[in-house]
Design an enzyme around this catalytic site. Sequence first.
Site, mmCIF file in Angstrom:
data_model
loop_
_atom_site.group_PDB
_atom_site.id
_atom_site.type_symbol
_atom_site.label_atom_id
_atom_site.label_comp_id
_atom_site.label_asym_id
_atom_site.label_seq_id
_atom_site.Cartn_x
_atom_site.Cartn_y
_atom_site.Cartn_z
ATOM 1 N N HIS A 172 112.490 74.656 -16.251
ATOM 2 C CA HIS A 172 111.930 74.043 -17.455
ATOM 3 C C HIS A 172 112.991 73.212 -18.182
ATOM 4 O O HIS A 172 112.915 73.015 -19.399
ATOM 5 C CB HIS A 172 111.357 75.098 -18.403
ATOM 6 C CG HIS A 172 110.408 76.049 -17.750
ATOM 7 N ND1 HIS A 172 109.104 75.721 -17.462
ATOM 8 C CD2 HIS A 172 110.589 77.314 -17.297
ATOM 9 C CE1 HIS A 172 108.519 76.744 -16.868
ATOM 10 N NE2 HIS A 172 109.393 77.720 -16.747
ATOM 11 N N SER A 298 126.841 47.175 -13.867
ATOM 12 C CA SER A 298 126.142 46.665 -15.037
ATOM 13 C C SER A 298 126.712 45.300 -15.370
ATOM 14 O O SER A 298 127.918 45.063 -15.233
ATOM 15 C CB SER A 298 126.330 47.615 -16.232
ATOM 16 O OG SER A 298 125.919 47.001 -17.436
#
Length: 459
Positions: A172, A298
């Site tokens: 979770h 990038s």
Amino acid sequence: MTDPLLAVSPLDGRYASRTSPLAPYASESALMRARVEVEVEYLLALSDLDATPLEISDAQAAELRACYEDWTLEDADVVKQIETDGYGEFAATNHDVKAVEYYVRLHQPEGLDAANWIHFGLTSEDVNNLAHRLLVAGAVEDVLLPELREIRDALGELAREHRDVPMLARTHGQPATPTTFGKEMAVYAARLGRTTAGVADAADSLSGKLAGASGTYAAHHAAYPDVDWRAFAREFVTDLGLAFTPLATQVNPCDDLAELFDALRRANQVLLDLDRDVWLYVSQRYLGQEATEGETGSSTMPHKVNPIDFENSEGNLSKANSDLQFLAEYVTTSRLQRDLSDSTVKRNVGAAFAHCLIAYGKTRNGLAKVVPNEHVMAEDLESTPEILGEAIQTILRREGDTDAYERVKALTRGKRVTMDDFHALFDDLDVDDDVRAELKALAPTEYVGVASDLVADLD
């Protein structure tokens, strides 16, 4: 040939070099060649029947087989010309299978006049269903399965090499019982092994039909009622390396293709799960990536080494699965005994396979570059001692403490605790000294059960 920069699809443009291994199985030329193979082998099979007067010598048979064994783009161009413009004695057919029939006529060996036997009693779908399955089987067995197996092997190597590297698990999205990086890779290797075997089984089970315009052998039976055409068809289809479909309309029911597409989707789902997990491990700095010299991560942030291989794989797998699901649902339906809507759809099988192939290569490349950051993993474990709550309450239960779970829950749930907090709890417990020592010996980096041993289940 169109410049890749002008291609409408990235499969033939940006990714052309990556998808080229599929060209012998997914191109229009490949389909033409496979149709010629079916037509030639069918002609030769007819010549083996005692009922027909057709006689073909070994030398003539070899020359006929050369029509598809020595296939070139020039041959494909001739077939296309027969279809669209006409060629030699033949007017434009505006029919792709009829063009193949005429092409075989043009290439009859000297001394053989078998024009009336080429495509004898067949409907186009008899040729097409066999040709498509020969190509699909080849694409899966020769191109896709080797890639899947390489990924499975790469995962197995990572599993064995890093079987003892402890790592915080997350259920979770929250800190949970630790595992090892190797064991997690072993899970994926095992899953991919099972699903890859399913793909191989589905490819081996592809099934062909040869039963005429409505699946009744009507034309064959009208010409030669004493021939057992069902036995003939079974032998012919199985000699091509396919299973046999005894009951069909004009269309070979495509349940076999649907099963293959579904099997590929299941394998792809495993890889999607892997891609997303590895992406998260990179994000958490559990995995580092080897930087490629000269590569830019990038346009504005020079420091970045992005998990682009896994992202690219995820995108292509998602596109492939969308296409495969569509194909599996569409090809299994045909109005009454035949409609032609599946003809254009089946030409897109190669595109679905191409997205698979791109994704497999990207996942494999990405796995080759990732390196477990053991220091980060260990730091994360040591800073999250609350995950020992499971072990503590389980040991206390063993000792007869019926409130063990609630006691540990009160200390840890939704809180950050330290080992000192746990040790204070241990000192207050009414347990034997050896049990107290057992509890104090617990450490997050060592609480991995038999994770390392589980990797051996891959062998």
